[in-house]
Scaffold this motif. Structure first.
Motif, PDB file in Angstrom:
ATOM      1  N   PRO A  90      69.227 -52.296  -6.526  1.00  0.00           N
ATOM      2  CA  PRO A  90      70.487 -51.630  -6.172  1.00  0.00           C
ATOM      3  C   PRO A  90      71.057 -52.196  -4.874  1.00  0.00           C
ATOM      4  CG  PRO A  90      68.601 -50.224  -5.654  1.00  0.00           C
ATOM      5  CD  PRO A  90      68.063 -51.400  -6.414  1.00  0.00           C
ATOM      6  N   GLY A  91      72.345 -52.142  -4.763  1.00  0.00           N
ATOM      7  CA  GLY A  91      72.992 -52.642  -3.550  1.00  0.00           C
ATOM      8  C   GLY A  91      73.385 -54.099  -3.613  1.00  0.00           C
ATOM      9  N   LYS A  92      73.128 -54.757  -4.749  1.00  0.00           N
ATOM     10  CA  LYS A  92      73.557 -56.145  -4.917  1.00  0.00           C
ATOM     11  C   LYS A  92      74.805 -56.167  -5.790  1.00  0.00           C
ATOM     12  CE  LYS A  92      69.368 -58.858  -4.165  1.00  0.00           C
ATOM     13  NZ  LYS A  92      68.495 -59.922  -4.710  1.00  0.00           N
ATOM     14  N   PHE A  93      75.905 -56.593  -5.201  1.00  0.00           N
ATOM     15  CA  PHE A  93      77.184 -56.639  -5.908  1.00  0.00           C
ATOM     16  C   PHE A  93      77.523 -58.113  -6.127  1.00  0.00           C
ATOM     17  CE2 PHE A  93      76.941 -53.040  -3.010  1.00  0.00           C
ATOM     18  CZ  PHE A  93      77.087 -51.967  -3.892  1.00  0.00           C
ATOM     19  N   PHE A 131      77.789 -65.315  -6.130  1.00  0.00           N
ATOM     20  CA  PHE A 131      78.085 -64.764  -4.813  1.00  0.00           C
ATOM     21  C   PHE A 131      77.690 -63.290  -4.758  1.00  0.00           C
ATOM     22  CE2 PHE A 131      81.086 -68.087  -5.860  1.00  0.00           C
ATOM     23  CZ  PHE A 131      81.030 -68.927  -4.758  1.00  0.00           C
ATOM     24  N   MET A 132      77.378 -62.832  -3.551  1.00  0.00           N
ATOM     25  CA  MET A 132      77.055 -61.424  -3.331  1.00  0.00           C
ATOM     26  C   MET A 132      77.979 -60.865  -2.256  1.00  0.00           C
ATOM     27  SD  MET A 132      73.567 -59.637  -1.852  1.00  0.00           S
ATOM     28  CE  MET A 132      72.521 -60.727  -2.827  1.00  0.00           C
ATOM     29  N   THR A 133      78.583 -59.708  -2.539  1.00  0.00           N
ATOM     30  CA  THR A 133      79.433 -59.038  -1.565  1.00  0.00           C
ATOM     31  C   THR A 133      78.682 -57.863  -0.961  1.00  0.00           C
ATOM     32  OG1 THR A 133      80.400 -57.512  -3.185  1.00  0.00           O
ATOM     33  CG2 THR A 133      81.452 -59.665  -2.941  1.00  0.00           C
ATOM     34  N   SER A 134      79.292 -57.234   0.031  1.00  0.00           N
ATOM     35  CA  SER A 134      78.629 -56.128   0.730  1.00  0.00           C
ATOM     36  C   SER A 134      78.891 -54.777   0.088  1.00  0.00           C
ATOM     37  CB  SER A 134      79.098 -56.089   2.195  1.00  0.00           C
ATOM     38  OG  SER A 134      80.513 -55.951   2.263  1.00  0.00           O
ATOM     39  N   SER A 135      79.860 -54.697  -0.833  1.00  0.00           N
ATOM     40  CA  SER A 135      80.188 -53.413  -1.458  1.00  0.00           C
ATOM     41  C   SER A 135      80.895 -53.658  -2.783  1.00  0.00           C
ATOM     42  CB  SER A 135      81.090 -52.578  -0.543  1.00  0.00           C
ATOM     43  OG  SER A 135      82.357 -53.187  -0.408  1.00  0.00           O
ATOM     44  N   GLN A 136      80.974 -52.611  -3.603  1.00  0.00           N
ATOM     45  CA  GLN A 136      81.686 -52.715  -4.874  1.00  0.00           C
ATOM     46  C   GLN A 136      83.166 -52.942  -4.638  1.00  0.00           C
ATOM     47  OE1 GLN A 136      80.403 -52.776  -7.945  1.00  0.00           O
ATOM     48  NE2 GLN A 136      82.427 -52.998  -8.872  1.00  0.00           N
ATOM     49  N   THR A 137      83.725 -52.302  -3.615  1.00  0.00           N
ATOM     50  CA  THR A 137      85.143 -52.484  -3.308  1.00  0.00           C
ATOM     51  C   THR A 137      85.442 -53.930  -2.939  1.00  0.00           C
ATOM     52  OG1 THR A 137      85.340 -50.194  -2.547  1.00  0.00           O
ATOM     53  CG2 THR A 137      87.039 -51.742  -1.821  1.00  0.00           C
ATOM     54  N   VAL A 192      86.161 -66.432 -13.493  1.00  0.00           N
ATOM     55  CA  VAL A 192      85.516 -65.542 -12.526  1.00  0.00           C
ATOM     56  C   VAL A 192      85.001 -64.327 -13.277  1.00  0.00           C
ATOM     57  CG1 VAL A 192      85.795 -64.204 -10.408  1.00  0.00           C
ATOM     58  CG2 VAL A 192      87.073 -66.338 -10.707  1.00  0.00           C
ATOM     59  N   ASN A 193      83.693 -64.074 -13.184  1.00  0.00           N
ATOM     60  CA  ASN A 193      83.072 -62.976 -13.916  1.00  0.00           C
ATOM     61  C   ASN A 193      82.342 -62.051 -12.949  1.00  0.00           C
ATOM     62  OD1 ASN A 193      83.815 -64.219 -16.397  1.00  0.00           O
ATOM     63  ND2 ASN A 193      81.974 -65.483 -16.322  1.00  0.00           N
ATOM     64  N   GLU A 194      82.532 -60.767 -13.131  1.00  0.00           N
ATOM     65  CA  GLU A 194      81.735 -59.783 -12.405  1.00  0.00           C
ATOM     66  C   GLU A 194      80.406 -59.632 -13.126  1.00  0.00           C
ATOM     67  OE1 GLU A 194      81.964 -55.034 -11.223  1.00  0.00           O
ATOM     68  OE2 GLU A 194      83.779 -56.134 -11.830  1.00  0.00           O
ATOM     69  N   LEU A 195      79.302 -59.682 -12.376  1.00  0.00           N
ATOM     70  CA  LEU A 195      77.980 -59.596 -12.981  1.00  0.00           C
ATOM     71  C   LEU A 195      77.490 -58.154 -12.982  1.00  0.00           C
ATOM     72  CD1 LEU A 195      76.272 -62.758 -11.424  1.00  0.00           C
ATOM     73  CD2 LEU A 195      77.353 -62.518 -13.663  1.00  0.00           C
ATOM     74  N   PRO A 196      76.762 -57.752 -14.024  1.00  0.00           N
ATOM     75  CA  PRO A 196      76.282 -56.363 -14.092  1.00  0.00           C
ATOM     76  C   PRO A 196      75.276 -56.066 -12.996  1.00  0.00           C
ATOM     77  CG  PRO A 196      75.281 -57.700 -15.814  1.00  0.00           C
ATOM     78  CD  PRO A 196      76.347 -58.545 -15.184  1.00  0.00           C
ATOM     79  N   THR A 197      75.253 -54.819 -12.569  1.00  0.00           N
ATOM     80  CA  THR A 197      74.299 -54.394 -11.546  1.00  0.00           C
ATOM     81  C   THR A 197      72.907 -54.278 -12.157  1.00  0.00           C
ATOM     82  OG1 THR A 197      74.846 -52.087 -12.023  1.00  0.00           O
ATOM     83  CG2 THR A 197      76.025 -53.156 -10.212  1.00  0.00           C
ATOM     84  N   ASN A 198      71.915 -54.518 -11.334  1.00  0.00           N
ATOM     85  CA  ASN A 198      70.525 -54.438 -11.753  1.00  0.00           C
ATOM     86  C   ASN A 198      69.910 -53.178 -11.150  1.00  0.00           C
ATOM     87  OD1 ASN A 198      67.797 -54.745 -12.291  1.00  0.00           O
ATOM     88  ND2 ASN A 198      67.758 -56.935 -11.834  1.00  0.00           N
TER      89      ASN A 198
END
Length: 252
Positions: A98-101, A120-126, A88-94
């Motif tokens: 903005p707003g794509k986590f 996958f895309m979540t609704s927030s960084q948290t 499982v890898n967190e992808l860097p923000t572009n």
């Protein structure tokens, strides 16, 4: 004459469901609904196609199996992702989007098609950090030999710049900010030890690629001990040996 039977079957790639006909490949079994989920919630899933569309689906994690559904009642399982041996890898923000986590699950497989990551895309960084943390724990990601402790400063800063401009490792930044806010009036800030269990827990989280925050009631000596542990395990000191050797005036 015997009635004609419906012989329609589903061919399912390991890790996801498909509506195409096939040679009777078995559908991966989903865990029983009686098992309590480790985590559940809505995510956007990128479809594996030439056009990168996003599907809004309800995901449920039980054990090491992730299923997704059209609604939160789980009436119909649309797909199953087996997480064992996955990463499982967190992808860097572009900065242009903005707003794509985003995060991805990379299956371990000998077949190229099945190694393609699920994005996958979540609704927030948290929400992103919670999903990544829970999925890694479900998989059993080892916390030794991780991505931070024991790595060189240069490698760590280069790696973490994927998440934004970084001059120092995120762990160092978070520890220093917490100590400045809560510990400047504390006696023996870098002398008295912190709580071993908490230090180990924070170390494991950072080493697994997470970016945890310190609750306001965290013992400041614990944060200071975590920072000292990180600096102590660097393969080369903050002031490199080569610099010390070139500087005769450097105190030994």
């Amino acid at each position: 004459m015997l009635p004609k039977q419906n012989t329609r079957s589903k061919s399912v790639m390991p890790g996801e469901s498909s509506s195409s006909a096939g040679a009777g490949a078995p559908v991966p079994p989903a865990p029983g609904p009686a098992e309590r989920p480790l985590k559940a919630g809505w995510l956007k899933r990128q479809q594996r196609s030439l056009v990168k569309n996003w599907q809004h689906r309800y995901f449920v994690l039980r054990g090491s199996t992730l299923t997704y559904h059209k609604d939160d009642r789980e009436t119909t399982t649309q797909g199953v992702i087996q997480l064992r041996f996955s990463r499982v890898n967190e992808l860097p923000t572009n900065s242009e989007e903005p707003g794509k986590f985003l995060f991805q699950i990379v299956p371990r497989s000998s077949r190229e098609r099945e190694r393609s990551p699920y994005v996958f895309m979540t609704s927030s960084q948290t929400d992103l950090e919670e999903w990544v943390r829970t999925l890694r724990r479900a998989i059993g990601t080892p916390t030794t030999g991780g991505t931070l402790f024991g790595k060189s400063l240069g490698d760590t800063v280069t790696y973490e710049r994927r998440f934004g401009p970084q001059l120092v490792p995120i762990l160092v930044q978070k520890c220093v900010e917490f100590i400045r806010e809560h510990g400047l009036g504390e006696e023996g800030i870098f002398r008295l030890p912190g709580q071993d269990n908490s230090v180990r827990r924070f170390r494991d989280a950072f080493d697994a690629g997470e970016r945890p925050s310190f609750p306001s009631d965290t013992d400041v000596h614990t944060v200071a001990s975590l920072l000292k542990l990180y600096l102590r395990e660097l393969p080369e000191p903050v002031v490199p040996w080569t610099w010390r050797n070139r500087s005769p005036s450097f105190p030994g």
